[in-house]
Enzyme design. Structure first.
Site, PDB file in Angstrom:
ATOM      1  N   LYS A 121       0.839  -1.208   0.000  1.00 49.58           N
ATOM      2  CA  LYS A 121       0.000   0.000   0.000  1.00 49.58           C
ATOM      3  C   LYS A 121       0.868   1.250   0.000  1.00 49.58           C
ATOM      4  O   LYS A 121       0.544   2.253  -0.644  1.00 49.58           O
ATOM      5  CB  LYS A 121      -0.938  -0.003   1.209  1.00 49.58           C
ATOM      6  CG  LYS A 121      -1.968  -1.117   1.155  1.00 49.58           C
ATOM      7  CD  LYS A 121      -3.374  -0.580   1.387  1.00 49.58           C
ATOM      8  CE  LYS A 121      -4.446  -1.566   0.974  1.00 49.58           C
ATOM      9  NZ  LYS A 121      -4.583  -2.705   1.880  1.00 49.58           N
ATOM     10  N   LYS A 223      -3.878 -12.071  -8.183  1.00 48.48           N
ATOM     11  CA  LYS A 223      -4.953 -11.942  -7.198  1.00 48.48           C
ATOM     12  C   LYS A 223      -6.080 -11.028  -7.672  1.00 48.48           C
ATOM     13  O   LYS A 223      -5.815  -9.959  -8.222  1.00 48.48           O
ATOM     14  CB  LYS A 223      -4.339 -11.367  -5.912  1.00 48.48           C
ATOM     15  CG  LYS A 223      -5.292 -11.305  -4.753  1.00 48.48           C
ATOM     16  CD  LYS A 223      -4.723 -10.493  -3.604  1.00 48.48           C
ATOM     17  CE  LYS A 223      -5.847  -9.790  -2.873  1.00 48.48           C
ATOM     18  NZ  LYS A 223      -5.425  -8.721  -2.011  1.00 48.48           N
ATOM     19  N   LYS A 226      -9.756  -5.273  -5.333  1.00 44.54           N
ATOM     20  CA  LYS A 226     -10.354  -3.996  -5.742  1.00 44.54           C
ATOM     21  C   LYS A 226      -9.316  -3.054  -6.306  1.00 44.54           C
ATOM     22  O   LYS A 226      -9.519  -2.419  -7.333  1.00 44.54           O
ATOM     23  CB  LYS A 226     -11.055  -3.347  -4.558  1.00 44.54           C
ATOM     24  CG  LYS A 226     -12.409  -3.950  -4.289  1.00 44.54           C
ATOM     25  CD  LYS A 226     -12.954  -3.513  -2.940  1.00 44.54           C
ATOM     26  CE  LYS A 226     -13.799  -4.638  -2.370  1.00 44.54           C
ATOM     27  NZ  LYS A 226     -13.942  -4.568  -0.920  1.00 44.54           N
TER      28      LYS A 226
HETATM   29  P1  TYM Z   1     -10.431  -7.556   2.657  1.00 44.59           P
HETATM   30  O1  TYM Z   1     -11.569  -6.636   2.875  1.00 44.59           O
HETATM   31  O2  TYM Z   1      -9.341  -7.138   1.759  1.00 44.59           O
HETATM   32  O3  TYM Z   1     -10.951  -8.951   2.146  1.00 44.59           O
HETATM   33  C1  TYM Z   1     -11.992  -9.635   2.820  1.00 44.59           C
HETATM   34  C2  TYM Z   1     -11.780 -11.122   2.754  1.00 44.59           C
HETATM   35  O4  TYM Z   1     -11.717 -11.548   1.397  1.00 44.59           O
HETATM   36  C3  TYM Z   1     -10.519 -12.279   1.186  1.00 44.59           C
HETATM   37  N1  TYM Z   1     -10.020 -12.024  -0.162  1.00 44.59           N
HETATM   38  C4  TYM Z   1      -9.605 -12.991  -0.972  1.00 44.59           C
HETATM   39  N2  TYM Z   1      -9.530 -14.324  -0.817  1.00 44.59           N
HETATM   40  C5  TYM Z   1      -9.074 -15.045  -1.855  1.00 44.59           C
HETATM   41  N3  TYM Z   1      -8.700 -14.495  -3.031  1.00 44.59           N
HETATM   42  C6  TYM Z   1      -8.763 -13.157  -3.245  1.00 44.59           C
HETATM   43  N4  TYM Z   1      -8.413 -12.650  -4.402  1.00 44.59           N
HETATM   44  C7  TYM Z   1      -9.222 -12.338  -2.178  1.00 44.59           C
HETATM   45  N5  TYM Z   1      -9.411 -10.998  -2.031  1.00 44.59           N
HETATM   46  C8  TYM Z   1      -9.892 -10.832  -0.778  1.00 44.59           C
HETATM   47  C9  TYM Z   1      -9.543 -11.776   2.229  1.00 44.59           C
HETATM   48  O5  TYM Z   1      -8.538 -12.713   2.476  1.00 44.59           O
HETATM   49  C10 TYM Z   1     -10.463 -11.572   3.414  1.00 44.59           C
HETATM   50  O6  TYM Z   1     -10.682 -12.789   4.094  1.00 44.59           O
HETATM   51  N6  TYM Z   1      -7.831  -6.967   6.834  1.00 44.59           N
HETATM   52  C11 TYM Z   1      -9.003  -7.615   6.289  1.00 44.59           C
HETATM   53  C12 TYM Z   1     -10.285  -7.243   6.977  1.00 44.59           C
HETATM   54  C13 TYM Z   1     -10.245  -7.464   8.441  1.00 44.59           C
HETATM   55  C14 TYM Z   1     -10.297  -8.718   9.091  1.00 44.59           C
HETATM   56  C15 TYM Z   1     -10.230  -8.418  10.476  1.00 44.59           C
HETATM   57  C16 TYM Z   1     -10.416 -10.034   8.646  1.00 44.59           C
HETATM   58  C17 TYM Z   1     -10.124  -6.500   9.383  1.00 44.59           C
HETATM   59  N7  TYM Z   1     -10.133  -7.054  10.621  1.00 44.59           N
HETATM   60  C18 TYM Z   1     -10.282  -9.427  11.447  1.00 44.59           C
HETATM   61  C19 TYM Z   1     -10.462 -11.047   9.616  1.00 44.59           C
HETATM   62  C20 TYM Z   1     -10.393 -10.732  10.997  1.00 44.59           C
HETATM   63  C21 TYM Z   1      -9.111  -7.196   4.824  1.00 44.59           C
HETATM   64  O7  TYM Z   1      -8.674  -6.152   4.431  1.00 44.59           O
HETATM   65  O8  TYM Z   1      -9.840  -8.012   4.062  1.00 44.59           O
END
Ligand code: TYM
Length: 358
Positions: A121, A223, A226
């Site tokens: 980032k 991957k 967004k």
């Molecule tokens: P975020 O919002 O980027 O993504 C949410 C969930 O989707 C999964 N994900 C994917 N899995 C497989 N392939 C992909 N291309 C892909 N893109 C996204 C992510 O692995 C995630 O499970 N930091 C986290 C949000 C968060 C969180 C937490 C998660 C904040 N606090 C506590 C678990 C526990 C995030 O940015 O996910």
């Protein structure tokens, strides 16, 4: 001391969240939400919308609010039952913010700067295209107009708090979040050892015996994400989805039998594995192996099979998204329940750390 942990002895606690930055895409769905759905009957599940995490990229306030509602509607439309799961918005739990401050006292700047997601980032924010490890210098250096905010750096602390405040046992997430989970365990161990307590457990991912998933993008990249701009969204209409799939990057096609599969084509197969019947996938694998494959046919089939998953969800999203009353009711009840646990943990953490009434 582990009073709060004792409460959930009968059922293991599952906790996960998704940032409110737009809409759910197939990466979120297959990497996370589809796992949530499978867990909701058996475990004590708590799923939230990470709006504070979304703030790290400074979204437009109106967009942020809309995104929170989108993700909530999409959780419900995908099949998360608000009776079975605690569904809440992260910022509705002020205890999380306070514990984030407390836990930060035990988190090193160096380890945060070395986190892959932060480097990624920060590079984007500063417009650095190389993979150079000199990123620290760039961040501290004389950048005038660009900055990397402290929230981005301490993102893993906030995520650890989301998890630890519930004493979660399982955290179903995609592959990209595993480093954050590793840090969570490290912070938990450090807290326990610093204060000489056995207070926090060490939460793990939940993969149903398999590997964590990385859903690929349609642009040949590793991957779907967004910020990569290569997503298929659950809310995409039929025409949009078909168009995206038909435009997916491929290659010139195999020229000799049993050629190795290039990354972009492997990505299409991976998506197919997620949504198509085994016979269908086998048919195209065989066609690839004997060089008779036509990527156009493969993409048409893939779009068809993806639509079978997404269209029913899309219809429900459209229905639920306009029902503000329902959305408000769900998160109000979720927040009340989540706060009860969060307040207990925060009280105990304050006590352990020595923040006590005079
Ligand atoms: P975020 O919002 O980027 O993504 C949410 C969930 O989707 C999964 N994900 C994917 N899995 C497989 N392939 C992909 N291309 C892909 N893109 C996204 C992510 O692995 C995630 O499970 N930091 C986290 C949000 C968060 C969180 C937490 C998660 C904040 N606090 C506590 C678990 C526990 C995030 O940015 O996910």
């Amino acid at each position: 001391m582990n009073m709060n942990m004792e409460k959930n002895k009968d059922k293991k606690v599952v906790l996960s969240g998704i940032r409110s930055t737009g809409n759910l895409h197939l990466g979120n769905y297959f990497g996370a939400v589809s796992k949530f759905l499978k867990l909701q009957d058996e475990y004590d599940c708590r799923y939230f919308i990470a709006d504070l995490h979304a703030l790290t990229t400074n979204p437009d306030p109106k967009m942020l609010h809309e995104s929170v509602k989108n993700i909530l509607a999409e959780y419900l439309a995908a099949g998360l039952d608000p009776e079975k799961n605690m569904l809440y918005v992260q910022s509705d739990i002020p205890e999380i913010s306070e514990m984030y401050l407390l836990l930060n006292m035990h988190v090193g700047i160096g380890e945060l700067m070395r986190t892959a997601s932060f480097k990624d980032k920060a590079r984007k924010a500063l417009g650095i295209t190389s993979d150079s490890d000199e990123i620290e210098k760039e961040i501290i250096g004389n950048q005038t107009n660009q900055r990397v905010n402290a929230g981005l750096l301490t993102y893993p602390t906030l995520m650890a708090v989301d998890i630890l405040i519930h004493h979660a046992d399982y955290v179903p997430v995609g592959k990209d979040q595993e480093q954050h989970l590793e840090l969570t365990r490290r912070f938990a161990r450090r807290f326990n050892s610093f204060y000489g307590v056995d207070y926090f457990g060490e939460p793990v991912n939940f993969n149903f015996g398999g590997e964590a998933l990385k859903v690929p993008g349609l642009d040949g990249s590793g991957k779907m994400g967004k910020s990569e701009g290569n997503c298929i969204y659950l809310i995409d209409d039929e025409k949009t989805l078909r168009k995206k799939v038909m435009r997916a990057v491929t290659d010139e096609g195999p020229k000799v039998p049993d050629s190795p599969v290039s990354q972009p084509v492997a990505n299409l197969f991976l998506l197919m594995d997620l949504v198509s019947d085994k016979e269908v996938v086998d048919h195209f694998r065989k066609a690839y192996a004997d060089c008779s494959i036509r990527y156009g046919d493969m993409k048409k089939q893939l779009a068809e099979d993806l639509l079978k998953v997404t269209l029913p969800i899309r219809e429900r999203i459209l229905d639920i998204r306009s029902n503000d009353e329902l959305l408000a009711k769900v998160v109000k009840s979720g927040a009340e329940r989540a706060r009860a646990y969060a307040a207990d943990t925060l009280r105990e953490v304050r006590e352990i750390m020595g923040i006590r009434k005079i």
